[in-house]
Motif scaffolding. Sequence first.
Motif: not given
Length: 142
Positions: A64, A83, A85, A92-94
């Motif tokens: 992350r 944050t 991945d 990918d935006t978490l």
Amino acid sequence: MTYQHHLKRSFSKPKRSFTYLISKWLLLSAFSFLLLSGCSEVSPIEELRWLEGNWKQVNQKGSRLSLESWTYKNGELIGNGYTVDNSSDAYDTLFSEDIRIIVREQKLFYEAILPNQPAVIFRLTEAKQKSWTFANPQHGRW
């Protein structure tokens, strides 16, 4: 006799002109203004101005990546954070949020604004050199 006359003269009250009195008053006023303006309280947010800029943190596993960007504007620190991945090339935006650090009644607050949700406000509960803890009993520490 001359010596006594000299002492008498040095301790006698000299005559002051109107211009002299006005200049003394102006000088005293200016000094008072500078003294009082120097006593004005500095906003607590000034201690956090070093946060301005871009920040990056990778978790221990490296999976992350958290990014924050801060700008000082109108007495507030305004920013955004997200944050992603970091374990694949997709990034990918978490998580994402708009963030602010604001001053109310000479106290610092951290405000998190998530998409489509009301702002959550955290009050400063602990301050150390380069370490601040903001907390909201209903949301935990931040």
